[in-house]
Scaffold this active site. Structure first.
Site, PDB file in Angstrom:
ATOM      1  N   SER A   1       1.731   2.121  -5.268  1.00 26.52           N
ATOM      2  CA  SER A   1       2.496   2.788  -6.701  1.00 26.52           C
ATOM      3  C   SER A   1       3.123   1.835  -7.750  1.00 26.52           C
ATOM      4  CB  SER A   1       3.761   3.398  -5.932  1.00 26.52           C
ATOM      5  OG  SER A   1       2.770   4.881  -5.002  1.00 26.52           O
TER       6      SER A   1
ATOM      7  N   ALA B   1       0.759  -1.503   0.074  1.00 25.19           N
ATOM      8  CA  ALA B   1      -0.418  -0.148  -0.131  1.00 25.19           C
ATOM      9  C   ALA B   1       1.061   1.238   0.084  1.00 25.19           C
ATOM     10  CB  ALA B   1      -0.637   0.248   1.159  1.00 25.19           C
ATOM     11  N   PRO B   2       0.786   2.424  -0.298  1.00 17.19           N
ATOM     12  CA  PRO B   2      -0.818   2.462  -1.178  1.00 17.19           C
ATOM     13  C   PRO B   2      -0.763   1.762  -2.643  1.00 17.19           C
ATOM     14  CG  PRO B   2       0.693   5.057  -1.486  1.00 17.19           C
ATOM     15  CD  PRO B   2       1.370   3.710  -0.489  1.00 17.19           C
TER      16      PRO B   2
ATOM     17  N   ASP C   1       0.410  -8.988   8.546  1.00 17.00           N
ATOM     18  CA  ASP C   1       1.868  -8.551   8.723  1.00 17.00           C
ATOM     19  C   ASP C   1       2.205  -9.724   7.898  1.00 17.00           C
ATOM     20  OD1 ASP C   1       4.341  -9.133   9.726  1.00 17.00           O
ATOM     21  OD2 ASP C   1       2.859  -8.779  11.881  1.00 17.00           O
TER      22      ASP C   1
ATOM     23  N   ASP D   1      -0.783  -5.427   2.729  1.00 14.45           N
ATOM     24  CA  ASP D   1      -0.526  -4.770   3.469  1.00 14.45           C
ATOM     25  C   ASP D   1      -0.213  -4.956   4.473  1.00 14.45           C
ATOM     26  OD1 ASP D   1       1.405  -1.713   3.140  1.00 14.45           O
ATOM     27  OD2 ASP D   1       0.107  -1.856   4.618  1.00 14.45           O
TER      28      ASP D   1
ATOM     29  N   CYS E   1      13.172   3.631   0.577  1.00 16.15           N
ATOM     30  CA  CYS E   1      13.385   5.343   0.474  1.00 16.15           C
ATOM     31  C   CYS E   1      14.336   5.624   1.026  1.00 16.15           C
ATOM     32  CB  CYS E   1      12.424   5.709  -0.049  1.00 16.15           C
ATOM     33  SG  CYS E   1      10.986   5.698   1.464  1.00 16.15           S
TER      34      CYS E   1
HETATM   35  C1  LIG Z   1       7.458   1.995   2.038  1.00  9.50           C
HETATM   36  S1  LIG Z   1       5.561   1.690   2.240  1.00  9.50           S
HETATM   37  C2  LIG Z   1       5.397   0.976   0.994  1.00  9.50           C
HETATM   38  C3  LIG Z   1       5.121   1.818  -0.474  1.00  9.50           C
HETATM   39  C4  LIG Z   1       4.170   1.062  -1.326  1.00  9.50           C
HETATM   40  N1  LIG Z   1       5.254  -0.256  -1.405  1.00  9.50           N
HETATM   41  C5  LIG Z   1       4.358   1.425  -3.224  1.00  9.50           C
HETATM   42  O1  LIG Z   1       5.101   1.475  -3.739  1.00  9.50           O
HETATM   43  O2  LIG Z   1       2.958   2.650  -2.758  1.00  9.50           O
HETATM   44  C6  LIG Z   1       6.120   0.142   3.156  1.00  9.50           C
HETATM   45  C7  LIG Z   1       4.547  -0.499   4.340  1.00  9.50           C
HETATM   46  O3  LIG Z   1       5.069  -1.518   4.477  1.00  9.50           O
HETATM   47  C8  LIG Z   1       3.733  -1.552   5.233  1.00  9.50           C
HETATM   48  N2  LIG Z   1       3.600  -2.380   7.317  1.00  9.50           N
HETATM   49  C9  LIG Z   1       4.498  -2.101   7.958  1.00  9.50           C
HETATM   50  N3  LIG Z   1       4.794  -3.145   8.629  1.00  9.50           N
HETATM   51  C10 LIG Z   1       4.140  -4.220   8.010  1.00  9.50           C
HETATM   52  C11 LIG Z   1       3.967  -5.444   7.719  1.00  9.50           C
HETATM   53  N4  LIG Z   1       5.172  -6.236   9.265  1.00  9.50           N
HETATM   54  N5  LIG Z   1       3.766  -6.151   7.293  1.00  9.50           N
HETATM   55  C12 LIG Z   1       3.279  -6.422   5.476  1.00  9.50           C
HETATM   56  N6  LIG Z   1       3.612  -4.275   5.597  1.00  9.50           N
HETATM   57  C13 LIG Z   1       4.206  -3.799   6.603  1.00  9.50           C
HETATM   58  C14 LIG Z   1       2.958  -0.165   5.655  1.00  9.50           C
HETATM   59  O4  LIG Z   1       1.862  -0.467   6.403  1.00  9.50           O
HETATM   60  C15 LIG Z   1       3.241   0.807   4.592  1.00  9.50           C
HETATM   61  O5  LIG Z   1       2.063   0.170   3.812  1.00  9.50           O
END
Ligand SMILES: C[S@@+](CC[C@H](N)C(=O)[O-])C[C@H]1O[C@@H](n2cnc3c(N)ncnc32)[C@H](O)[C@@H]1O
Length: 316
Positions: free
Chosen positions: A124, A121-122, A170, A143, A244
């Protein structure tokens, strides 16, 4: 807003970059407004057709001839203008920063793949993968955060993505469940939660929130997410790990942990941007020379946000 980085953050960037001029440029670019970039949604319209439509209102540049879908809007825009256009509402383009488009260019998923997007999420990169896969193959977009999943879901709908299964778990739990079912992915994107040091340009609050304890905590989570993901990657399959952020604890040290525990190799990546090799030493720790194949993207090199990418192949 306090624009000054914390002394330890400054010190660490100075250790990573070493050259004074480069460090100066890093801070100048980290505080410059971002270029406005979009990605043409090739599921709905060709880059040529989209450009023709958008040129009626904005100046459009295509910085990479081999990727015409990546476009820069070089006009002065009103706040929110990119998001309000008819073409955006129709899902003809996705507003996305250039560096964030690199993971899918590096992973190169195809219409034959079963791709697990572990932290999606979200969306991209999920929507980007869908377009590259021409809505074929299968994507499991996972997510943990329900609020973010609802944005993911509406982005997928708007972009016309129809090869995606959304899950809310998770990532570690999901991989454990899939492993028990003997599921194997051919490709994995682990775009893990990170401290966001590369995002200062879009989110100045990162400077205020920066904290070494958070980096160390994230590093532990990232290690678990990346290790669990490798458990469900089929031999010969590829995983793209990305963040990032510039912090080595969240980047090269995670990959070193994977090299120590799995039969894998790091694959070279070719991107249309200037990248720097991953580091092979940090605070007295000597890391594998293979980490040279990982890519660091600094804001001053291409006028983008900062990013880290590493492509890993699971060996037989
Ligand atoms: C860097 S963002 C991802 C951006 C996404 N890949 C994009 O390109 O739009 C990291 C994501 O990891 C999720 N997240 C955090 N801990 C997590 C977990 N233990 N398992 C799965 N998702 C997790 C967060 O909710 C967040 O949406």
């Amino acid at each position: 807003m306090d624009y000054r980085p914390k002394p330890l953050f400054k010190e660490r960037i100075e250790k990573l970059l070493t050259d004074r001029n480069d460090i100066k440029k890093f801070w100048i670019f980290s505080k410059k407004p971002l270029l406005r970039t979009i990605r043409c949604n090739t599921l709905k319209i060709s880059p040529q057709e989209l450009k023709k439509r958008l040129e009626k209102k904005w100046k459009i540049k295509q910085p990479f001839p081999e990727y015409p879908e990546i476009m820069q809007v070089a006009s002065n825009l009103l706040p929110g203008e990119l998001g309000k256009s008819r073409e955006h509402i129709l899902g003809y383009y996705y507003i996305q920063e250039t560096a964030s488009m690199m993971p899918i260019l590096a992973l190169k998923p195809s219409s034959q793949d079963i791709l697990v997007d572990l932290c999606a999420a979200p969306g991209s990169k999920t929507t980007h993968a869908c377009a590259v896969m021409e809505n074929k193959g299968t994507i499991i977009a996972n997510d943990v955060n329900l609020g973010r999943i609802s944005i993911l879901s509406s982005n997928l709908e708007k972009q016309g993505c129809s090869n995606v299964i959304i899950t809310r778990h998770d990532g570690i739990v999901l991989c454990n469940k899939l492993k028990k079912l003997k599921f194997q992915a051919s490709k994995i994107l682990a775009d893990v939660p990170c401290s966001g040091e590369g995002n200062i340009r879009s989110n100045l609050a990162t400077l205020k929130m920066w904290n070494i304890k958070v980096i160390n905590k994230l590093s532990r989570i990232q290690k678990k997410l990346a290790s669990s993901a490798l458990e469900i990657l089929r031999p010969g399959g590829e995983m793209l790990y990305s963040t990032c952020t510039h912090a080595p604890e969240e980047n090269e040290l995670i990959i070193q942990h994977l090299l120590n525990n799995f039969n894998i190799k790091i694959e070279p990546i070719t991107l249309p941007l200037k990248t720097r090799p991953g580091i092979t030493e940090w605070e007295g720790q000597i890391l594998s020379k293979e980490l040279n194949r990982a890519c660091r993207i600094y804001p001053q090199d291409n006028d983008t946000e900062g990013f880290f990418l590493c492509k890993i192949k699971k060996l037989e």
